[in-house]
Motif scaffolding. Structure first.
Motif, mmCIF file in Angstrom:
data_model
loop_
_atom_site.group_PDB
_atom_site.id
_atom_site.type_symbol
_atom_site.label_atom_id
_atom_site.label_comp_id
_atom_site.label_asym_id
_atom_site.label_seq_id
_atom_site.Cartn_x
_atom_site.Cartn_y
_atom_site.Cartn_z
ATOM 1 N N GLY A 136 0.782 -1.229 0.000
ATOM 2 C CA GLY A 136 0.000 0.000 0.000
ATOM 3 C C GLY A 136 0.814 1.279 0.000
ATOM 4 O O GLY A 136 0.265 2.352 0.235
ATOM 5 N N ALA A 137 2.091 1.189 -0.266
ATOM 6 C CA ALA A 137 2.933 2.385 -0.285
ATOM 7 C C ALA A 137 2.679 3.224 -1.537
ATOM 8 O O ALA A 137 2.836 4.438 -1.511
ATOM 9 N N TYR A 138 2.309 2.572 -2.609
ATOM 10 C CA TYR A 138 2.036 3.242 -3.879
ATOM 11 C C TYR A 138 0.825 2.604 -4.528
ATOM 12 O O TYR A 138 0.503 1.456 -4.255
ATOM 13 N N LYS A 139 0.211 3.359 -5.416
ATOM 14 C CA LYS A 139 -0.845 2.803 -6.251
ATOM 15 C C LYS A 139 -0.206 2.323 -7.545
ATOM 16 O O LYS A 139 0.816 2.851 -7.977
ATOM 17 N N GLN A 140 -0.818 1.350 -8.147
ATOM 18 C CA GLN A 140 -0.263 0.772 -9.367
ATOM 19 C C GLN A 140 -0.148 1.807 -10.482
ATOM 20 O O GLN A 140 0.763 1.748 -11.298
ATOM 21 N N LEU A 191 14.190 1.685 -5.500
ATOM 22 C CA LEU A 191 13.055 0.842 -5.125
ATOM 23 C C LEU A 191 13.363 0.012 -3.881
ATOM 24 O O LEU A 191 12.527 -0.113 -2.986
ATOM 25 N N ILE A 192 14.557 -0.533 -3.834
ATOM 26 C CA ILE A 192 14.953 -1.335 -2.669
ATOM 27 C C ILE A 192 14.982 -0.462 -1.418
ATOM 28 O O ILE A 192 14.457 -0.851 -0.370
ATOM 29 N N ASP A 193 15.571 0.715 -1.520
ATOM 30 C CA ASP A 193 15.610 1.634 -0.377
ATOM 31 C C ASP A 193 14.204 2.027 0.059
ATOM 32 O O ASP A 193 13.898 2.059 1.254
ATOM 33 N N GLU A 194 13.368 2.341 -0.897
ATOM 34 C CA GLU A 194 11.985 2.727 -0.593
ATOM 35 C C GLU A 194 11.254 1.579 0.096
ATOM 36 O O GLU A 194 10.522 1.784 1.061
ATOM 37 N N TYR A 195 11.465 0.382 -0.384
ATOM 38 C CA TYR A 195 10.823 -0.791 0.220
ATOM 39 C C TYR A 195 11.303 -0.993 1.657
ATOM 40 O O TYR A 195 10.497 -1.207 2.564
ATOM 41 N N LYS A 196 12.598 -0.907 1.867
ATOM 42 C CA LYS A 196 13.142 -1.078 3.218
ATOM 43 C C LYS A 196 12.584 -0.025 4.170
ATOM 44 O O LYS A 196 12.182 -0.340 5.290
ATOM 45 N N ASN A 197 12.574 1.226 3.731
ATOM 46 C CA ASN A 197 12.076 2.305 4.582
ATOM 47 C C ASN A 197 10.583 2.158 4.850
ATOM 48 O O ASN A 197 10.127 2.365 5.975
ATOM 49 N N THR A 198 9.838 1.811 3.837
ATOM 50 C CA THR A 198 8.394 1.652 3.989
ATOM 51 C C THR A 198 8.081 0.480 4.902
ATOM 52 O O THR A 198 7.215 0.569 5.767
ATOM 53 N N LYS A 199 8.805 -0.601 4.723
ATOM 54 C CA LYS A 199 8.583 -1.784 5.555
ATOM 55 C C LYS A 199 8.922 -1.481 7.016
ATOM 56 O O LYS A 199 8.202 -1.880 7.924
#
Length: 59
Positions: free
Chosen positions: A23-27, A40-48
């Motif tokens: 749910g961090a982004y819409k498709q 993308l990896i950094d964003e995923y880690k931070n969001t998680k």
């Protein structure tokens, strides 16, 4: 398509799908598809990390 480029693109899609799924982004968000694999990896880690922190606070 060269093998390495294809592998990177596949990984990009994996992380794009993960970010959408949590749910961090819409498709349909064009920003998401412009990010590099590293971004993308950094964003995923931070969001998680943020998601886990929110869950702990709610408990």
């Amino acid at each position: 398509m060269p093998l390495l480029r294809e592998a990177v693109e596949n990984l990009r899609l994996v992380f794009i799908n993960r970010l959408i799924r949590i749910g961090a982004y819409k498709q349909s968000d064009p920003m998401l598809h412009k990010l590099t694999l590293s971004e993308l990896i950094d964003e995923y880690k931070n969001t998680k990390k943020d998601y886990k922190t929110k869950q702990r606070k709610q408990s």
